[in-house]
Design an enzyme around this catalytic site. Sequence first.
Site, PDB file in Angstrom:
ATOM      1  N   LEU A  44       0.816  -1.216   0.000  1.00 43.03           N
ATOM      2  CA  LEU A  44       0.000   0.000   0.000  1.00 43.03           C
ATOM      3  C   LEU A  44       0.850   1.267   0.000  1.00 43.03           C
ATOM      4  O   LEU A  44       0.504   2.254  -0.635  1.00 43.03           O
ATOM      5  CB  LEU A  44      -0.875   0.031   1.255  1.00 43.03           C
ATOM      6  CG  LEU A  44      -2.145  -0.797   1.263  1.00 43.03           C
ATOM      7  CD1 LEU A  44      -2.868  -0.588   2.573  1.00 43.03           C
ATOM      8  CD2 LEU A  44      -3.029  -0.410   0.088  1.00 43.03           C
ATOM      9  N   ASP A  89      15.148   1.293   9.940  1.00 42.72           N
ATOM     10  CA  ASP A  89      14.866  -0.068  10.387  1.00 42.72           C
ATOM     11  C   ASP A  89      13.951   0.021  11.607  1.00 42.72           C
ATOM     12  O   ASP A  89      14.384   0.428  12.687  1.00 42.72           O
ATOM     13  CB  ASP A  89      16.183  -0.769  10.743  1.00 42.72           C
ATOM     14  CG  ASP A  89      15.948  -2.163  11.300  1.00 42.72           C
ATOM     15  OD1 ASP A  89      14.765  -2.589  11.369  1.00 42.72           O
ATOM     16  OD2 ASP A  89      16.938  -2.823  11.660  1.00 42.72           O
ATOM     17  N   ASN A 116       2.592   3.805   8.014  1.00 43.65           N
ATOM     18  CA  ASN A 116       2.003   2.713   7.247  1.00 43.65           C
ATOM     19  C   ASN A 116       2.776   1.398   7.355  1.00 43.65           C
ATOM     20  O   ASN A 116       2.195   0.329   7.164  1.00 43.65           O
ATOM     21  CB  ASN A 116       1.925   3.173   5.780  1.00 43.65           C
ATOM     22  CG  ASN A 116       1.704   2.042   4.824  1.00 43.65           C
ATOM     23  OD1 ASN A 116       0.592   1.563   4.683  1.00 43.65           O
ATOM     24  ND2 ASN A 116       2.770   1.589   4.184  1.00 43.65           N
ATOM     25  N   SER A 164      -4.537   1.301  10.175  1.00 40.32           N
ATOM     26  CA  SER A 164      -4.989   0.337  11.170  1.00 40.32           C
ATOM     27  C   SER A 164      -5.774  -0.738  10.427  1.00 40.32           C
ATOM     28  O   SER A 164      -5.468  -1.028   9.271  1.00 40.32           O
ATOM     29  CB  SER A 164      -5.856   1.041  12.218  1.00 40.32           C
ATOM     30  OG  SER A 164      -6.408   0.129  13.121  1.00 40.32           O
TER      31      SER A 164
END
Length: 309
Positions: A44, A89, A116, A164
């Site tokens: 996404l 990271d 995200n 979420s």
Amino acid sequence: MFLWTVLSLFCIIKYILHLTTARCKSIKNLTGKTILITGGNSGLGLELAKNVASRGCTTIIADKTDGAETVRKLIKESNNEYIFYEFVDFTSFKSVRTFAEEFKNKYKQLDVLVNNAGVGNAMGKTEDGLEATMQINYFSHFLLTHLLLDVLLKTPHSRIIFTSSIAGYVSNLNKENLKCYIHAALAMMSKTLAHKLRGTGVTVNAHHPGMVKTNIVSSMNKDGASYFIKFIQFLFWLWGMDTDSGVQTMLHLVTSDEDTTAEFFMNCKPFYQPPIVCNDKLRDTIWNLSEVYVNLKQEEKVDTVLNMI
Ligand SMILES: *[C@@H]1O[C@H](CO)[C@@H](O)[C@H](O)[C@H]1NC(C)=O
Ligand SMILES: *[C@@H]1O[C@H](CO)[C@@H](O)[C@H](O)[C@H]1NC(C)=O
């Protein structure tokens, strides 16, 4: 007969899912805006990066996997040279801190922070002693958002978006099992932050992208997944949508001119919050615990940052 029933049921559900997949209709030009997308090198996040890059937005992809090739490709496709890759990271708070520092040295504004990045099941503990999936999905974003708060506050009408999931509806999150219920925790963080930032011009919303076929779902299967996980994967295989459909609500949140805040979005509009998110006391407790888990310094807490500006 049985087969026929199953088949028609399948078609009906597929059709309903199709009907409820709203599309973002905005044609907004984002030239002059700066967006930071965590996990922007796949799934996404990458789909969103492609879209906003084509709208002229300064697009920063923060990811663990090298994005040099992605950047080259996007610059070519979009004719927008302001596309950058930055390494981070999320299994390491040290890395998140270094990244935030470098970000603020390089970029002077941040219009949209898209939290995200996520994984289905990273195994084991991180160097910070936390469960890896929880740190990547939740704690690192909790920390990153705090560290970027000053630049967000300096940018007019900036916004924070959390990916979420409606999976947040079925969790029984509490402070003992915080680590197991990421989606609910993300939605709760979003709401608490939205309340803390009311009146500052920064809006905060969470969203459920829909049943998107990304490698989060397929990666849940590594070492002999349970029947429940296999069943979920089967449903995704059956009804899951592609990333282009999955990115629409996020795109709506990026491009919308409304200053909606503290909402949980689905299908490009506010939806009912997962019930647990409405438990103010629990939200508060989890927020305070999270500050401890990420070793937030006093001067990095939201209230302190707000007092300093
Ligand atoms: C957006 O607007 C800028 C000028 O403000 C223009 O140069 C650019 O071509 C536009 N981009 C798109 C994708 O429409
Ligand atoms: C969370 O921390 C704040 C500030 O330190 C405090 O006022 C509040 O009572 C705490 N909430 C809970 C539920 O522990």
